[in-house]
Structure formats: C-alpha cells, structure tokens
Design a protein around this motif. Sequence first.
Motif, PDB file in Angstrom:
ATOM      1  N   LEU A   1       0.824  -1.208   0.000  1.00  0.00           N
ATOM      2  CA  LEU A   1       0.000   0.000   0.000  1.00  0.00           C
ATOM      3  C   LEU A   1       0.860   1.261   0.000  1.00  0.00           C
ATOM      4  O   LEU A   1       2.023   1.236   0.418  1.00  0.00           O
ATOM      5  CB  LEU A   1      -0.918  -0.001   1.229  1.00  0.00           C
ATOM      6  N   ASN A   2       0.278   2.349  -0.439  1.00  0.00           N
ATOM      7  CA  ASN A   2       0.979   3.634  -0.401  1.00  0.00           C
ATOM      8  C   ASN A   2       1.458   3.912   1.023  1.00  0.00           C
ATOM      9  O   ASN A   2       0.685   3.806   1.979  1.00  0.00           O
ATOM     10  CB  ASN A   2       0.045   4.765  -0.848  1.00  0.00           C
ATOM     11  N   GLY A   3       2.714   4.260   1.158  1.00  0.00           N
ATOM     12  CA  GLY A   3       3.256   4.609   2.471  1.00  0.00           C
ATOM     13  C   GLY A   3       3.776   3.442   3.282  1.00  0.00           C
ATOM     14  O   GLY A   3       4.297   3.648   4.377  1.00  0.00           O
ATOM     15  N   ALA A   4       3.665   2.226   2.774  1.00  0.00           N
ATOM     16  CA  ALA A   4       4.111   1.049   3.526  1.00  0.00           C
ATOM     17  C   ALA A   4       5.630   1.005   3.641  1.00  0.00           C
ATOM     18  O   ALA A   4       6.355   1.404   2.731  1.00  0.00           O
ATOM     19  CB  ALA A   4       3.604  -0.219   2.864  1.00  0.00           C
ATOM     20  N   ARG A   5       6.103   0.494   4.775  1.00  0.00           N
ATOM     21  CA  ARG A   5       7.521   0.242   4.969  1.00  0.00           C
ATOM     22  C   ARG A   5       7.743  -1.258   4.760  1.00  0.00           C
ATOM     23  O   ARG A   5       7.187  -2.078   5.503  1.00  0.00           O
ATOM     24  CB  ARG A   5       7.968   0.694   6.364  1.00  0.00           C
ATOM     25  N   VAL A   6       8.545  -1.583   3.772  1.00  0.00           N
ATOM     26  CA  VAL A   6       8.682  -2.968   3.321  1.00  0.00           C
ATOM     27  C   VAL A   6      10.119  -3.458   3.451  1.00  0.00           C
ATOM     28  O   VAL A   6      11.057  -2.772   3.054  1.00  0.00           O
ATOM     29  CB  VAL A   6       8.235  -3.111   1.855  1.00  0.00           C
ATOM     30  N   VAL A   7      10.280  -4.658   4.009  1.00  0.00           N
ATOM     31  CA  VAL A   7      11.578  -5.328   4.061  1.00  0.00           C
ATOM     32  C   VAL A   7      11.518  -6.550   3.161  1.00  0.00           C
ATOM     33  O   VAL A   7      10.621  -7.393   3.303  1.00  0.00           O
ATOM     34  CB  VAL A   7      11.934  -5.767   5.497  1.00  0.00           C
TER      35      VAL A   7
ATOM     36  N   GLY B   1       7.464   8.871  -4.280  1.00  0.00           N
ATOM     37  CA  GLY B   1       6.601  10.028  -4.058  1.00  0.00           C
ATOM     38  C   GLY B   1       5.973  10.575  -5.317  1.00  0.00           C
ATOM     39  O   GLY B   1       5.639  11.759  -5.399  1.00  0.00           O
ATOM     40  N   GLU B   2       5.779   9.711  -6.292  1.00  0.00           N
ATOM     41  CA  GLU B   2       5.231  10.161  -7.579  1.00  0.00           C
ATOM     42  C   GLU B   2       3.715  10.294  -7.570  1.00  0.00           C
ATOM     43  O   GLU B   2       3.136  10.911  -8.464  1.00  0.00           O
ATOM     44  CB  GLU B   2       5.663   9.193  -8.689  1.00  0.00           C
ATOM     45  N   LYS B   3       3.054   9.706  -6.578  1.00  0.00           N
ATOM     46  CA  LYS B   3       1.595   9.812  -6.487  1.00  0.00           C
ATOM     47  C   LYS B   3       1.244  10.996  -5.595  1.00  0.00           C
ATOM     48  O   LYS B   3       1.411  10.946  -4.374  1.00  0.00           O
ATOM     49  CB  LYS B   3       0.988   8.523  -5.913  1.00  0.00           C
ATOM     50  N   SER B   4       0.784  12.039  -6.190  1.00  0.00           N
ATOM     51  CA  SER B   4       0.486  13.267  -5.448  1.00  0.00           C
ATOM     52  C   SER B   4      -0.583  13.034  -4.389  1.00  0.00           C
ATOM     53  O   SER B   4      -1.618  12.416  -4.644  1.00  0.00           O
ATOM     54  CB  SER B   4       0.019  14.357  -6.431  1.00  0.00           C
ATOM     55  N   GLY B   5      -0.324  13.527  -3.182  1.00  0.00           N
ATOM     56  CA  GLY B   5      -1.293  13.409  -2.101  1.00  0.00           C
ATOM     57  C   GLY B   5      -1.311  12.069  -1.416  1.00  0.00           C
ATOM     58  O   GLY B   5      -2.113  11.847  -0.499  1.00  0.00           O
ATOM     59  N   LYS B   6      -0.439  11.147  -1.824  1.00  0.00           N
ATOM     60  CA  LYS B   6      -0.379   9.817  -1.208  1.00  0.00           C
ATOM     61  C   LYS B   6       0.857   9.707  -0.314  1.00  0.00           C
ATOM     62  O   LYS B   6       1.874  10.351  -0.547  1.00  0.00           O
ATOM     63  CB  LYS B   6      -0.325   8.719  -2.284  1.00  0.00           C
ATOM     64  N   SER B   7       0.766   8.889   0.721  1.00  0.00           N
ATOM     65  CA  SER B   7       1.892   8.672   1.615  1.00  0.00           C
ATOM     66  C   SER B   7       3.054   8.027   0.859  1.00  0.00           C
ATOM     67  O   SER B   7       2.852   7.219  -0.051  1.00  0.00           O
ATOM     68  CB  SER B   7       1.485   7.765   2.778  1.00  0.00           C
TER      69      SER B   7
END
Length: 247
Positions: A81-87, A108-114
């Motif tokens: 998901l947008n903004g997820a921290r993934v290992v 950060g290419e999706k404007s307004g998304k985490s």
Amino acid sequence: MAGVYGKGKGGKGGGKKNSSGRGLRDLTVKVKTARGRRSSSTRWLQRQLNDPYVARAKAEGMRGRAAYKIMELDDKYRFLLNGARVVDLGCAPGGWAQVTVPRINALGEKSGKSVGTYLGVDLQEVEPLAGARFEVLDFMEDDADVVVKEWLGGKADVVMSDMAAASSGHKQTDHLRIIALCEAAAYFAFDVLEEGGTFVAKVLAGGAEGELQKILKQKFTKVMYMKPPSSRSDSSEKFVVATGFRG
C-alpha cells in the motif's frame, strides 16, 4: 545458516496449424547437451528459453520472472500500500523491488499519497534502483532486526521473502531447508513487524510446513496460501501470505 539465499533463477511448445491445415514450424527452442554441461543444466536452459515469463521480463525490463509472483500476490491480497515500509529478505536481483517501489509510492510520484520505504537485504550486493535501498546483511545475524529497524526508521508493515536455500539435488533435503529458511524469516518478521503487518514468503508443498503454519496462525489473524500463475506448473513452490500481525 541453512544455505545461500536470494531470488532463484529466473512451456511447453508444440506445432500449430494454420487455417489451411498446413503444419507450422515448432518454435520450441531445443538445447543440445554440450560437452561439460550436465543434463540438468541443459533442461534448465531449455526451460528458460521457452518460458513466456522469462520473455516477458526481458521485454518489460524486469530483473527476473520472479517479479510477476509478487505482482500477482499483491494483486490478490493488496498488502503493498501507499506509504508502507517494506523489508525484502534475499532481495537479489531486485525484481521484487521493481514491483514494490511504485506500489508503495517510494518515489513520491503519487500526489497526495503517503510515501513508502523499500529496504532490500541480501548476502550479495544488488544493482541500484531508484526508490529502493539495498543493503548487504545476513538477516540471521544477532541484532539484524535492530539494524533493519534503524534503517527503516521504525517497524515494518510488510516483511517478504522469495528466498531459497542452495540446492543439494535431494528433493526432501531441499524441502526441509527451504521450510527452515522460511521459519527463520518468520521469526525475523515477528521482531520487526508493526502490529497489523503482513508476512509473505515462499514455501514448498510437501508436509513439513505444518509447524510453520501452526506458528503463523498463532501470530496472525489470517494465513493464506497461493500458487501464483507465474510459478512454473512443475514447481512445488507456493507462497504463504499472513496478514494482521498480532504483535
């Protein structure tokens, strides 16, 4: 550790007839066994040359056919998901990173998304990729979880693994090794996952995964198994997707 980990190497064709009934040339690539090359290597090479996912990966600039496995898993279960921290454990050569980076909006290419964070670790160096951070690390080392959380700036939302132990050539031994590797990845995930997080890992069907399933059901609200369409039909691999980490 049980074996070297990292992404693995990554159809049958037949004669066709046109509308006139005339047989068309069989386009399946045949590979002859060369001097010094084992027959198993010849079979692998022939399978690679005739694999549609290998051809697709090459055409689309992906680093390996394994990229389509994580793509299909996420299409079904929606954990990147947008903004997820993934290992990503055993991240080489970086095919899963190519899929993950845009889906979590790491650039950060999706404007307004985490904006998400992708961290890949492996025993070997990985070619750089925009939006991804690759580090050389053995996740089984003491305090590896502490180091990973420092790199992430906190806990992870997703821990995923396409690792496979080095092949011994003995099917049962290899099965036990990959299950042991998956269990190690799961225990690592318990140390770094945020509550509600997701664990995704490759396993092999064959019976030894029962204990792993029991452990995961204790730690997650849902434990599901899937064989992605891009997994070879003759492979016993499947993936476990455990969601809702209880913390």
